[in-house]
Motif scaffolding. Structure first.
Motif, PDB file in Angstrom:
ATOM      1  N   GLU A 110       1.094  -1.396  -0.188  1.00 62.81           N
ATOM      2  CA  GLU A 110       0.067   0.284   0.095  1.00 62.81           C
ATOM      3  C   GLU A 110       0.742   0.914  -0.013  1.00 62.81           C
ATOM      4  O   GLU A 110       0.438   2.303  -0.696  1.00 62.81           O
ATOM      5  N   LEU A 111       1.776   1.008   0.641  1.00 61.51           N
ATOM      6  CA  LEU A 111       2.665   2.802   1.158  1.00 61.51           C
ATOM      7  C   LEU A 111       3.308   2.913  -0.795  1.00 61.51           C
ATOM      8  O   LEU A 111       2.826   3.996  -1.256  1.00 61.51           O
ATOM      9  N   LEU A 112       3.647   1.633  -1.419  1.00 65.86           N
ATOM     10  CA  LEU A 112       4.084   1.905  -3.480  1.00 65.86           C
ATOM     11  C   LEU A 112       3.191   2.896  -3.901  1.00 65.86           C
ATOM     12  O   LEU A 112       3.304   2.904  -4.193  1.00 65.86           O
ATOM     13  N   TRP A 114       1.122   3.917  -3.169  1.00 72.56           N
ATOM     14  CA  TRP A 114       0.585   5.740  -2.385  1.00 72.56           C
ATOM     15  C   TRP A 114       1.900   6.526  -2.869  1.00 72.56           C
ATOM     16  O   TRP A 114       1.747   7.781  -3.735  1.00 72.56           O
ATOM     17  N   ALA A 115       2.791   6.431  -3.009  1.00 72.43           N
ATOM     18  CA  ALA A 115       4.030   6.973  -3.334  1.00 72.43           C
ATOM     19  C   ALA A 115       4.195   7.116  -4.302  1.00 72.43           C
ATOM     20  O   ALA A 115       4.814   7.914  -5.092  1.00 72.43           O
ATOM     21  N   GLU A 116       3.865   6.548  -5.442  1.00 73.19           N
ATOM     22  CA  GLU A 116       3.649   6.545  -6.521  1.00 73.19           C
ATOM     23  C   GLU A 116       2.556   7.777  -7.625  1.00 73.19           C
ATOM     24  O   GLU A 116       2.320   8.126  -8.047  1.00 73.19           O
ATOM     25  N   SER A 117       2.061   7.920  -6.571  1.00 72.64           N
ATOM     26  CA  SER A 117       0.920   8.941  -6.239  1.00 72.64           C
ATOM     27  C   SER A 117       0.997  10.326  -6.537  1.00 72.64           C
ATOM     28  O   SER A 117       0.406  11.405  -5.542  1.00 72.64           O
ATOM     29  N   THR A 118       2.174  10.647  -5.582  1.00 75.26           N
ATOM     30  CA  THR A 118       2.836  11.732  -4.922  1.00 75.26           C
ATOM     31  C   THR A 118       4.237  12.263  -6.044  1.00 75.26           C
ATOM     32  O   THR A 118       4.854  11.661  -6.993  1.00 75.26           O
ATOM     33  N   LEU A 170      12.029   5.897  -5.764  1.00 77.09           N
ATOM     34  CA  LEU A 170      11.923   5.696  -6.737  1.00 77.09           C
ATOM     35  C   LEU A 170      11.713   6.328  -8.304  1.00 77.09           C
ATOM     36  O   LEU A 170      11.883   7.145  -9.130  1.00 77.09           O
ATOM     37  N   ASP A 171      12.430   5.465  -8.921  1.00 80.71           N
ATOM     38  CA  ASP A 171      13.596   5.528 -10.111  1.00 80.71           C
ATOM     39  C   ASP A 171      12.948   6.493 -11.022  1.00 80.71           C
ATOM     40  O   ASP A 171      13.616   7.392 -11.951  1.00 80.71           O
TER      41      ASP A 171
END
Length: 178
Positions: A110-112, A114-118, A170-171
């Protein structure tokens, strides 16, 4: 056990359950930062803290719930300072009774998402070097060991543990690194 687990954003009603989890974690493991008596037991203050966090798009506070009980948590937050606002710092804790059941993996997944959307470009965390289970979890999700803090974590009886610094870039979001 893990099939009953739901991962969701923290809610005001979770305050007492999170206090209980934090107290439990402080006794179950020496890897968390707070001692039992250092945990704020004021549920109303916790609720206000949750409310202030809920509107921040660069802050994530997840709980893993087994029915009404909170059995795990993950907090990702970033600084308001421009030069480091692209970094999300993590805190993760899971009730020892739920280790090995997939709770940590569900939180990290879930963290990853979310992180993709930030706007975050990097995730960072610190973990006690002896916490092999957590290190393996983080490595499974692409975190790399970037350094070590010697004698950084005091556990009593004149004993200190090393802390590892781990990070994940986050490459696709990094344009240039010098």
């Amino acid at each position: 056990m893990s099939s009953q687990i739901t991962i969701r954003k923290v809610e005001k009603k979770d305050s007492k359950h999170i206090i209980s989890l934090m107290k439990k974690l402080s006794v179950q493991t020496q890897y968390m930062l707070r001692e039992f008596d250092e945990i704020n037991e004021n549920a109303l203050e916790q609720e206000k803290r949750f409310e202030s966090m809920m509107g921040d798009p660069k802050l994530l506070y997840l709980v893993a719930a087994d029915k009404a009980a909170v059995v795990g948590l993950l907090i990702a937050s970033s600084s308001k300072l421009a030069r480091i606002s692209h970094v999300g710092d993590l805190i993760v804790g899971v009730d020892k009774n739920y280790w090995g059941t997939g709770v940590g993996s569900k939180l990290m997944t879930e963290l990853l998402k979310w992180a993709e959307s930030t706007e975050l470009k990097r995730l960072s965390l610190e973990v006690v070097e002896e916490n092999i289970r957590a290190i393996k979890l983080y490595e499974k999700y692409g975190f790399k060991i970037e350094g070590k803090k010697i004698a950084d974590h005091f556990i009593g009886n004149n004993t200190y543990l090393n802390t590892l610094v781990m990070g994940k870039i986050l490459d696709h979001k990094i344009v240039k690194v010098k």
